[in-house]
Design a protein around this motif. Structure first.
Motif, PDB file in Angstrom:
ATOM      1  N   SER A  87      31.305  44.526  33.558  1.00 59.63           N
ATOM      2  CA  SER A  87      32.726  44.681  33.869  1.00 59.63           C
ATOM      3  C   SER A  87      33.371  43.373  34.322  1.00 59.63           C
ATOM      4  CB  SER A  87      32.874  45.732  34.967  1.00 59.63           C
ATOM      5  OG  SER A  87      34.227  45.906  35.282  1.00 59.63           O
ATOM      6  N   HIS A  88      34.697  43.355  34.194  1.00 56.81           N
ATOM      7  CA  HIS A  88      35.494  42.281  34.770  1.00 56.81           C
ATOM      8  C   HIS A  88      36.285  42.818  35.962  1.00 56.81           C
ATOM      9  CE1 HIS A  88      35.448  40.480  30.613  1.00 56.81           C
ATOM     10  NE2 HIS A  88      35.119  39.459  31.364  1.00 56.81           N
ATOM     11  N   ASP A  89      36.284  44.161  36.073  1.00 59.40           N
ATOM     12  CA  ASP A  89      37.186  44.826  37.010  1.00 59.40           C
ATOM     13  C   ASP A  89      36.582  44.815  38.429  1.00 59.40           C
ATOM     14  OD1 ASP A  89      38.778  46.539  38.466  1.00 59.40           O
ATOM     15  OD2 ASP A  89      39.059  47.946  36.811  1.00 59.40           O
ATOM     16  N   ILE A  90      36.970  43.848  39.215  1.00 67.09           N
ATOM     17  CA  ILE A  90      36.367  43.657  40.538  1.00 67.09           C
ATOM     18  C   ILE A  90      36.667  44.825  41.486  1.00 67.09           C
ATOM     19  CG2 ILE A  90      38.315  42.165  41.304  1.00 67.09           C
ATOM     20  CD1 ILE A  90      34.679  41.731  42.398  1.00 67.09           C
ATOM     21  N   HIS A  91      37.890  45.352  41.420  1.00 62.60           N
ATOM     22  CA  HIS A  91      38.271  46.417  42.366  1.00 62.60           C
ATOM     23  C   HIS A  91      37.466  47.697  42.120  1.00 62.60           C
ATOM     24  CE1 HIS A  91      41.359  43.750  43.718  1.00 62.60           C
ATOM     25  NE2 HIS A  91      41.780  43.601  42.469  1.00 62.60           N
ATOM     26  N   ALA A  92      37.387  48.089  40.856  1.00 63.86           N
ATOM     27  CA  ALA A  92      36.614  49.295  40.525  1.00 63.86           C
ATOM     28  C   ALA A  92      35.134  49.076  40.815  1.00 63.86           C
ATOM     29  CB  ALA A  92      36.820  49.661  39.063  1.00 63.86           C
ATOM     30  N   THR A  93      34.675  47.856  40.561  1.00 66.03           N
ATOM     31  CA  THR A  93      33.259  47.539  40.800  1.00 66.03           C
ATOM     32  C   THR A  93      32.912  47.723  42.273  1.00 66.03           C
ATOM     33  OG1 THR A  93      33.214  45.994  38.976  1.00 66.03           O
ATOM     34  CG2 THR A  93      31.545  45.669  40.659  1.00 66.03           C
TER      35      THR A  93
END
Lengths: 247, 263
Positions: free
Chosen positions: A203-209
């Motif tokens: 992923s690139h999605d830091i918040h969801a990660t």
């Protein structure tokens, strides 16, 4: 008992003169959600291809569920891949099959289930990812991006895999659908945890990660910068990670 | 001057390397498809689907092409033969030409255009949308699943289409010969049976079988080699059609030289 589902031992991958993966040695925890995070070109997708045995290392080993998959012959490797489920970036549903047929596909290929059993299992799987009966008989081109991802997840789960891989599963989705897909991934993990189920997300999605992962592997230029649990990751002083966290 | 020569030599070297790389890829692909043809599971359903698509769905266009080819060819030969008072030979001349050359070659060109393009486009689209990766991740060999049924489907269908071409083309020439050009029906048909030999039909069928195989392998190869997005699919489809057609025409020359000696 081994705490890792997947282990990389001195993994090196080079293409010509460029080193894509540079001597990686780490493990991915069993029964957990691990996200591989990093900027574009960090080597995340190449790493996932090594897990699946779609790309072979230049040197080093990839050990999945206790088996060095880079040492398997082609036929054994194909059989071994049934331990994996995968959700692709754009779902990669077979465009000539309906949602139902897409999910039924691996069952027809690899099990001896009869049509009645297949129908029951497929509808149950589609139901579990929130796909209605009506949408089950539509072609992928007639579904929204989020619905396609959910059908992709149902297809990935059809053979009761031990490891579920997600390649940027929320790219191209709106924020609400993104969280819906992540909720589904977390629910899938929780529902299957007793079977030694492991989820690996690219992923690139830091918040969801940060919200959904148990562990985070941060990669840059083919190396692992950090491999931490989420809380430790949030506190990391590494400047590259700080920059990523501040995005 | 020296720099320019060096640059040209470098470009030539790159072109040669690319050609060798392409040849290597194609040879590798060919061997892989042969290997997976004989490995279970045998996918008969997919094979029948391809025979239906390549064979059955091409019948109408073969019907149109063959009927007009037979009719026009009969008419052209009549014009020439009339001068030497040999117009009764229209039947055998047209039929021999159809059996040995026109039926397999024109059927091949039609299938290369219609089905070679479809094979490359279908497989190419699956490649760029990761559907082929999805097959591989499931443990299914994509060559066996996608290429083998298409190659076998074309290899089986093309001789059948060529036979249909021969029959319809003969019908077209018979119609023009006997109804428009007033050649006696009995003379027309008896001359055909006098001059036609089984070997001539066999030559056409063998050629069509080889063309079918080559069209199948070229179409699927260019599908698997697609890179990038829609542009790559378009390029792959174009290459499949162009190389399919060129291959039919070139291989026809060599097959004719070879088969004429043995049949």
């Amino acid at each position: 008992m081994n705490e890792y589902s997947i282990e990389f031992k001195n993994l090196v991958k080079t293409f010509g003169n460029s080193t894509i993966l540079n001597n990686l040695s780490f493990g991915i925890h069993k029964n957990k959600i691990t996200t591989i995070l990093g900027f574009s070109g960090a080597g995340k997708t190449t790493l996932m291809k090594h897990i699946l045995g779609l790309t072979m290392p230049t040197s080093g080993d990839v050990i999945v569920l206790g088996t060095a998959i880079n040492k398997l012959d082609e036929m054994s490797l194909r059989e071994f891949r049934r331990n994996f489920g995968m959700v692709f970036q754009y779902a990669a549903l077979f465009d000539f099959l309906t949602s139902f047929e897409n999910v039924a596909f691996p069952l027809r290929e690899f099990t001896k289930m009869n049509e009645e059993e297949i129908k029951d299992k497929v509808l149950k799987l589609l139901d579990s990812v929130g796909i209605s009966r009506e949408a089950a008989y539509r072609l992928p081109s007639e579904l929204s991006g989020g619905m396609r991802k959910r059908v992709g997840l149902a297809r990935g789960l059809a053979l009761d895999p031990h490891i579920m891989l997600y390649d940027e599963p929320t790219s191209g989705l709106d924020p609400i659908t993104t969280h819906m897909v992540y909720d589904l991934m977390r629910d899938t993990q929780l529902a299957n945890v007793k079977n030694g189920f492991t989820s690996v997300i690219i992923s690139h999605d830091i918040h969801a990660t940060l919200k959904y992962s148990d562990y985070i592997v941060f990669m840059e230029k083919g190396t692992v910068v950090e491999h931490l649990d989420v809380e430790s990751f949030k506190k990391s002083a590494n400047p590259v990670i700080r920059r990523f966290l501040e995005l | 001057m020296k720099a320019m020569v060096e640059k040209q030599i470098e470009q030539l070297g790159n072109t040669v390397m690319q050609m060798l790389q392409g040849l290597g890829d194609f040879t590798n692909f060919t061997f892989k498809t042969i290997f997976w043809t004989f490995k279970p599971p045998y996918r008969f359903k997919l094979l029948f689907e391809q025979i239906y698509f390549i064979g059955n769905k091409s019948v109408f266009i073969i019907f149109l092409t063959s009927s007009f080819t037979g009719a026009v060819f009969a008419y052209q030969i009549y014009v020439g033969m009339k001068v030497i008072n040999a117009d009764s030979f229209i039947g055998p001349l047209v039929t021999i030409a159809l059996a040995k050359e026109l039926a397999p070659v024109l059927s091949g060109l039609v299938v290369a255009g219609r089905c070679g393009a479809a094979m490359a486009a279908q497989i190419g689209t699956m490649k760029v949308t990761e559907q082929i990766d999805a097959l591989e991740v499931m443990g299914i060999n994509s060559y066996q699943y996608l290429a083998v049924p298409r190659i076998l489907g074309a290899t089986i269908s093309l001789p059948l289409l060529s036979a249909i071409f021969l029959m319809i083309g003969y019908g077209g020439s018979w119609l023009i010969g006997t109804k428009l050009l007033q050649i006696d029906e009995v003379i027309f048909t008896s001359k055909v049976s006098d001059f036609m030999e089984l070997g001539m039909v066999a030559e056409g069928i063998i050629k069509a079988t080889v063309f079918g195989y080559l069209i199948g392998i070229i179409g699927t190869y260019h599908g698997f080699m697609v890179q990038g997005g829609a542009e790559g699919v378009g390029k792959g489809t174009n290459m499949a059609v162009v190389w399919g057609m060129i291959t039919v025409l070139v291989v026809d020359f060599f097959l004719t030289s070879f088969l004429t000696k043995i049949l």
